[in-house]
Design an enzyme around this catalytic site. Structure first.
Site, PDB file in Angstrom:
ATOM      1  N   TYR A 117      78.300  67.596  13.403  1.00  0.00           N
ATOM      2  CA  TYR A 117      77.137  68.150  14.094  1.00  0.00           C
ATOM      3  C   TYR A 117      77.241  69.649  13.899  1.00  0.00           C
ATOM      4  O   TYR A 117      78.140  70.290  14.465  1.00  0.00           O
ATOM      5  CB  TYR A 117      77.206  67.859  15.591  1.00  0.00           C
ATOM      6  CG  TYR A 117      76.744  66.484  15.998  1.00  0.00           C
ATOM      7  CD1 TYR A 117      75.563  65.948  15.524  1.00  0.00           C
ATOM      8  CD2 TYR A 117      77.483  65.737  16.914  1.00  0.00           C
ATOM      9  CE1 TYR A 117      75.132  64.691  15.923  1.00  0.00           C
ATOM     10  CE2 TYR A 117      77.061  64.482  17.319  1.00  0.00           C
ATOM     11  CZ  TYR A 117      75.883  63.961  16.816  1.00  0.00           C
ATOM     12  OH  TYR A 117      75.462  62.736  17.218  1.00  0.00           O
TER      13      TYR A 117
ATOM     14  N   ARG B 287      68.777  59.871  27.898  1.00  0.00           N
ATOM     15  CA  ARG B 287      69.282  58.528  28.224  1.00  0.00           C
ATOM     16  C   ARG B 287      69.440  58.397  29.726  1.00  0.00           C
ATOM     17  O   ARG B 287      70.401  58.885  30.324  1.00  0.00           O
ATOM     18  CB  ARG B 287      70.605  58.284  27.502  1.00  0.00           C
ATOM     19  CG  ARG B 287      70.403  58.238  26.015  1.00  0.00           C
ATOM     20  CD  ARG B 287      71.682  58.163  25.236  1.00  0.00           C
ATOM     21  NE  ARG B 287      71.525  58.923  23.999  1.00  0.00           N
ATOM     22  CZ  ARG B 287      72.506  59.610  23.421  1.00  0.00           C
ATOM     23  NH1 ARG B 287      73.708  59.616  23.929  1.00  0.00           N
ATOM     24  NH2 ARG B 287      72.262  60.283  22.319  1.00  0.00           N
TER      25      ARG B 287
ATOM     26  N   HIS C  59      69.410  56.544  14.979  1.00  0.00           N
ATOM     27  CA  HIS C  59      70.518  56.809  15.897  1.00  0.00           C
ATOM     28  C   HIS C  59      70.693  55.656  16.900  1.00  0.00           C
ATOM     29  O   HIS C  59      71.035  55.852  18.050  1.00  0.00           O
ATOM     30  CB  HIS C  59      70.263  58.126  16.637  1.00  0.00           C
ATOM     31  CG  HIS C  59      71.502  58.933  16.915  1.00  0.00           C
ATOM     32  ND1 HIS C  59      71.848  60.044  16.204  1.00  0.00           N
ATOM     33  CD2 HIS C  59      72.472  58.805  17.848  1.00  0.00           C
ATOM     34  CE1 HIS C  59      72.960  60.574  16.685  1.00  0.00           C
ATOM     35  NE2 HIS C  59      73.370  59.830  17.686  1.00  0.00           N
TER      36      HIS C  59
ATOM     37  N   ARG D 239      68.841  55.994  20.255  1.00  0.00           N
ATOM     38  CA  ARG D 239      69.404  56.848  21.313  1.00  0.00           C
ATOM     39  C   ARG D 239      68.784  58.235  21.338  1.00  0.00           C
ATOM     40  O   ARG D 239      69.092  59.031  22.214  1.00  0.00           O
ATOM     41  CB  ARG D 239      70.916  56.987  21.109  1.00  0.00           C
ATOM     42  CG  ARG D 239      71.658  55.688  21.258  1.00  0.00           C
ATOM     43  CD  ARG D 239      73.064  55.760  20.696  1.00  0.00           C
ATOM     44  NE  ARG D 239      73.972  56.577  21.465  1.00  0.00           N
ATOM     45  CZ  ARG D 239      74.645  56.153  22.528  1.00  0.00           C
ATOM     46  NH1 ARG D 239      74.481  54.925  22.961  1.00  0.00           N
ATOM     47  NH2 ARG D 239      75.484  56.948  23.158  1.00  0.00           N
TER      48      ARG D 239
HETATM   49  C1  LIG Z   1      78.425  55.485  21.857  1.00  0.00           C
HETATM   50  C2  LIG Z   1      77.734  56.041  20.644  1.00  0.00           C
HETATM   51  C3  LIG Z   1      78.040  57.300  20.210  1.00  0.00           C
HETATM   52  C4  LIG Z   1      77.422  57.819  19.070  1.00  0.00           C
HETATM   53  N1  LIG Z   1      77.798  59.042  18.606  1.00  0.00           N
HETATM   54  C5  LIG Z   1      77.310  59.493  17.432  1.00  0.00           C
HETATM   55  C6  LIG Z   1      77.802  60.685  16.862  1.00  0.00           C
HETATM   56  O1  LIG Z   1      78.688  61.346  17.392  1.00  0.00           O
HETATM   57  N2  LIG Z   1      77.261  61.090  15.686  1.00  0.00           N
HETATM   58  C7  LIG Z   1      76.268  60.382  15.042  1.00  0.00           C
HETATM   59  O2  LIG Z   1      75.820  60.787  13.979  1.00  0.00           O
HETATM   60  N3  LIG Z   1      75.814  59.229  15.556  1.00  0.00           N
HETATM   61  C8  LIG Z   1      76.313  58.758  16.724  1.00  0.00           C
HETATM   62  N4  LIG Z   1      75.879  57.569  17.227  1.00  0.00           N
HETATM   63  C9  LIG Z   1      74.876  56.787  16.482  1.00  0.00           C
HETATM   64  C10 LIG Z   1      75.566  55.850  15.491  1.00  0.00           C
HETATM   65  O3  LIG Z   1      76.221  56.554  14.473  1.00  0.00           O
HETATM   66  C11 LIG Z   1      74.570  54.897  14.837  1.00  0.00           C
HETATM   67  O4  LIG Z   1      73.527  55.634  14.279  1.00  0.00           O
HETATM   68  C12 LIG Z   1      74.008  53.855  15.792  1.00  0.00           C
HETATM   69  O5  LIG Z   1      74.941  53.477  16.771  1.00  0.00           O
HETATM   70  C13 LIG Z   1      73.585  52.641  15.011  1.00  0.00           C
HETATM   71  O6  LIG Z   1      72.950  51.720  15.843  1.00  0.00           O
HETATM   72  P1  LIG Z   1      73.645  50.398  16.437  1.00  0.00           P
HETATM   73  O7  LIG Z   1      74.532  50.847  17.552  1.00  0.00           O
HETATM   74  O8  LIG Z   1      72.454  49.641  16.891  1.00  0.00           O
HETATM   75  O9  LIG Z   1      74.395  49.718  15.334  1.00  0.00           O
HETATM   76  C14 LIG Z   1      76.463  57.048  18.383  1.00  0.00           C
HETATM   77  C15 LIG Z   1      76.153  55.770  18.837  1.00  0.00           C
HETATM   78  C16 LIG Z   1      76.782  55.253  19.949  1.00  0.00           C
HETATM   79  C17 LIG Z   1      76.451  53.864  20.383  1.00  0.00           C
END
Ligand SMILES: Cc1cc2nc3c(=O)[nH]c(=O)nc-3n(C[C@H](O)[C@H](O)[C@H](O)COP(=O)(O)O)c2cc1C
Length: 436
Positions: A171, A206, A320, A323
């Protein structure tokens, strides 16, 4: 053990043979012999990735579970991630069984045993003991990769040296010196692929976290303490064990220097400046970085085109996991539209991948590799590395079984003519870019 993919598949006639014919000596069960799938304690009732959520809900304090499971605002994008996969049908080949099925996939010149890996997830070590190392090791043991997150609580140098991690997700703030400093640090640690996430100008809204009193910095409140006490396994096996072994967790990887502890009041500098991150900054990092350079979190052809123009090697099409921007289109629905713009860049995808069928649909639509997020962290939380290996095996077994049912021997044979695209809904969004 009953119910594992291995046992179920073994009991069946192998594909490509008549039901009562002797099994061919070359027959391999859905999960090959070298990967005996044993469900670890806590996951004995988990037969698919969706089942991991219930196990994690029991194990984790509510605020931690809510942080992992949560989605932005109304959860519209989160829901679309699943429903858009579900809207795509298969048109299988009949009588084309193959006994030797392979999921081997080449990505940036390296071969992996699976067409899927583990997406970067921040604060993994809060949900799972030594989460970043556990995810990376388990992925490597199963012939695939985990991307290390920028908001991890383990130093990137340790994960690179102890778990052989080679993919790091950054990031970046909108400050060129900090961007270049961080790029150099990641390179020095031996990472080969730098993933820059571009869909987090600010954090998504969120509300689950607000309801549960979860925030960064973590605020020690009586409510949080009660959640710890009522989840003693997590308290002992994750929280206390972390404090005893590694001390107070810090945001280790947001900048050139170690960041503040998770309880610090002033996290402002570490998380600031992302709104100011522009293409110029990313281009500067691209020019500095010698390895593979990937943008994560793009959904539009124009951004994919731009990524190509600044010399990116790949993109991860992603919302993402629902999220960030609520209402952002699902990755699977926009994938066909971005392919032309990608040229010879490697196109990958995440968000909502839960089933072997999802992986195969994404590959058929042009993705070269996919990533799975939440279920892998649930697995790590409940059962550590054996849990993650088990999750990988389950998904792999589904892919293998589906390949047999589709009549293909390799994932490269997964082409669009094996799919039926819906006439309305998903296909409409694909051509117009609108999300109803
Ligand atoms: C708990 C959590 C933390 C995440 N943290 C990051 C992060 O630090 N950097 C990032 O690029 N994506 C982050 N993501 C997004 C994931 O890399 C990914 O895009 C996403 O979880 C994919 O969807 P799915 O959970 O439905 O498989 C996070 C997702 C979750 C669930």
């Amino acid at each position: 053990m009953s119910g594992t993919p291995e046992m179920t598949e073994k009991a069946k006639a192998p594909s490509g043979t008549a039901p009562n014919a002797a099994p061919s000596p070359r027959y391999e069960p859905a999960v090959s012999k070298r990967e005996k799938t044993i469900a670890p304690r806590g996951l004995r009732r988990a037969f698919s990735l969706d089942d991991f959520e219930a196990a994690a809900r029991r194990y984790l304090p509510k605020p931690v579970f809510g942080y992992v499971a949560g989605a932005a605002e109304t959860g519209r994008s989160f829901a679309a991630n699943r429903s858009d996969f579900a809207a795509i049908g298969f048109v299988p080949n009949a009588l084309q069984g193959h006994v030797d099925r392979s999921q081997k996939t080449t990505l940036f010149g390296r071969q992996y045993d699976r067409p899927f890996g583990i997406a970067p997830m921040g604060l993994s070590a809060l949900a799972a003991y030594d989460g970043d190392v556990v995810l990376a090791r388990a992925a490597a043991e199963r012939g695939t990769l985990a991307v290390m997150s920028a908001t991890s609580l383990t130093s990137l140098e340790r994960v690179a040296s102890e778990a052989g991690s080679r993919w790091f997700q950054a990031y970046f703030p909108g400050d060129k010196d900090r961007v270049l400093g961080m790029t150099d640090r990641i390179a020095q640690a031996g990472f080969e692929t730098l993933v820059v996430t571009v869909d987090v100008a600010v954090n998504g809204n969120r509300e689950t976290d607000l309801h549960n009193g979860f925030a960064t910095p973590l605020k020690p409140t009586p409510r949080l303490a009660w959640q710890g006490i009522t989840h003693p396994e997590w308290l002992w096996n994750t929280a206390f064990r972390t404090l005893r072994t590694h001390g107070m967790p810090h945001f280790e990887n947001l900048d050139v220097d170690r960041g503040p502890p998770i309880l610090a009041r002033d996290l402002i500098r570490s998380f600031s400046g992302r709104e100011q991150l522009k293409w110029d900054h990313v281009e500067a990092a691209r020019d500095r970085w010698k390895g593979n350079f990937v943008l994560k979190g793009v959904l539009s052809p124009r951004d994919v085109e731009r990524a190509r123009a600044i010399g990116c090697d790949g993109v991860i099409v992603s919302n993402h996991g629902g999220r960030q921007l609520d209402g952002a289109v699902s990755a699977i629905s926009t994938l066909p539209r971005v392919l032309d713009a990608a040229g010879d860049m490697t196109v990958m995808l995440d968000s909502g991948v839960r089933r072997g069928t999802d992986v195969l649909k994404a590959l058929a639509l042009g993705a070269q590799f996919v990533f799975v997020g939440r279920p892998m962290l649930y697995a790590a939380a409940v059962a550590g590395a054996p849990g993650v290996r088990y999750a990988i095996d389950l998904l792999s077994a589904e892919i293998d079984r589906n390949m047999a049912l589709l009549g293909i021997a390799g994932t490269s044979e997964m082409t669009q003519d094996l799919l039926a695209m819906p006439d309305v809904g998903l296909s409409h969004r694909m051509t117009t870019g609108q999300h109803p």
